[in-house]
Scaffold this motif. Sequence first.
Motif, mmCIF file in Angstrom:
data_model
loop_
_atom_site.group_PDB
_atom_site.id
_atom_site.type_symbol
_atom_site.label_atom_id
_atom_site.label_comp_id
_atom_site.label_asym_id
_atom_site.label_seq_id
_atom_site.Cartn_x
_atom_site.Cartn_y
_atom_site.Cartn_z
ATOM 1 N N THR A 41 18.683 -19.417 14.123
ATOM 2 C CA THR A 41 19.329 -18.122 13.928
ATOM 3 C C THR A 41 18.559 -17.277 12.919
ATOM 4 O O THR A 41 18.411 -16.069 13.102
ATOM 5 N N VAL A 42 18.047 -17.911 11.864
ATOM 6 C CA VAL A 42 17.254 -17.193 10.853
ATOM 7 C C VAL A 42 16.016 -16.575 11.491
ATOM 8 O O VAL A 42 15.570 -15.502 11.103
ATOM 9 N N LEU A 43 15.474 -17.232 12.508
ATOM 10 C CA LEU A 43 14.257 -16.742 13.147
ATOM 11 C C LEU A 43 14.505 -15.635 14.170
ATOM 12 O O LEU A 43 13.562 -15.016 14.645
ATOM 13 N N LEU A 44 15.770 -15.382 14.509
ATOM 14 C CA LEU A 44 16.064 -14.356 15.512
ATOM 15 C C LEU A 44 15.643 -12.972 15.043
ATOM 16 O O LEU A 44 15.865 -12.613 13.888
ATOM 17 N N PRO A 45 15.101 -12.189 15.935
ATOM 18 C CA PRO A 45 14.815 -10.791 15.604
ATOM 19 C C PRO A 45 16.119 -10.040 15.356
ATOM 20 O O PRO A 45 17.115 -10.296 16.029
ATOM 21 N N SER A 46 16.132 -9.149 14.407
ATOM 22 C CA SER A 46 17.362 -8.425 14.080
ATOM 23 C C SER A 46 17.807 -7.497 15.197
ATOM 24 O O SER A 46 18.980 -7.154 15.289
ATOM 25 N N ASN A 47 16.896 -7.124 16.088
ATOM 26 C CA ASN A 47 17.285 -6.236 17.187
ATOM 27 C C ASN A 47 17.708 -7.005 18.433
ATOM 28 O O ASN A 47 18.046 -6.412 19.451
ATOM 29 N N THR B 245 9.913 -12.327 6.139
ATOM 30 C CA THR B 245 10.579 -13.285 5.260
ATOM 31 C C THR B 245 11.238 -14.431 6.012
ATOM 32 O O THR B 245 11.821 -15.308 5.394
ATOM 33 N N ALA B 246 11.155 -14.451 7.334
ATOM 34 C CA ALA B 246 11.826 -15.492 8.115
ATOM 35 C C ALA B 246 11.364 -16.884 7.703
ATOM 36 O O ALA B 246 12.170 -17.820 7.617
#
Length: 162
Positions: free
Chosen positions: A122-128, A145-146
């Motif tokens: 989930t941390v690696l997911l793109p924000s868009n 920062t991922a």
Amino acid sequence: VKPNVFCYTLVISCYSKSRNIPDAGNRAVKLLDSMLDQYDNGAKHLCPTTRTFNTVLYAVYKHGTFLSLDGDVGGSKQYRARKNTTKDTALRILHRMIELYEQNGAVGARPDSGTYHNVIQTVLLPSNGNYRHGGAGALVADSDTAGYEAERVLETMIAMSQ
């Protein structure tokens, strides 16, 4: 008959597997929050298990969340719309799970490798919400920062294992 942790987990699992419910991630998180509120108010039979937390984290990873928790207002959780808060939600859930395990002795809610796997993904997911893939199908993070965020999750995992 009162619903128990298994009933809640089953409904959350349905959201995590859904394909056509746009707010499935939000709904899974709200059910978890409801369980935790009731547990905190004495309903010990509703203590979420590792499976419950992992199922919610998978729903968050798969569907994202677009609400953020404002806080507790008059005994009820208040949500407000905000840009994708999926990463924050996953980290909040992980920290609540650790707190439940460490402070309340909820052995059935101990984070496992699946927990950390879901949070790191989930941390690696793109924000868009748009995925990019690198070589060999590896997910490419869109954040500078991922890596740091993922490493902090790994450090938490290491600390919990000792």
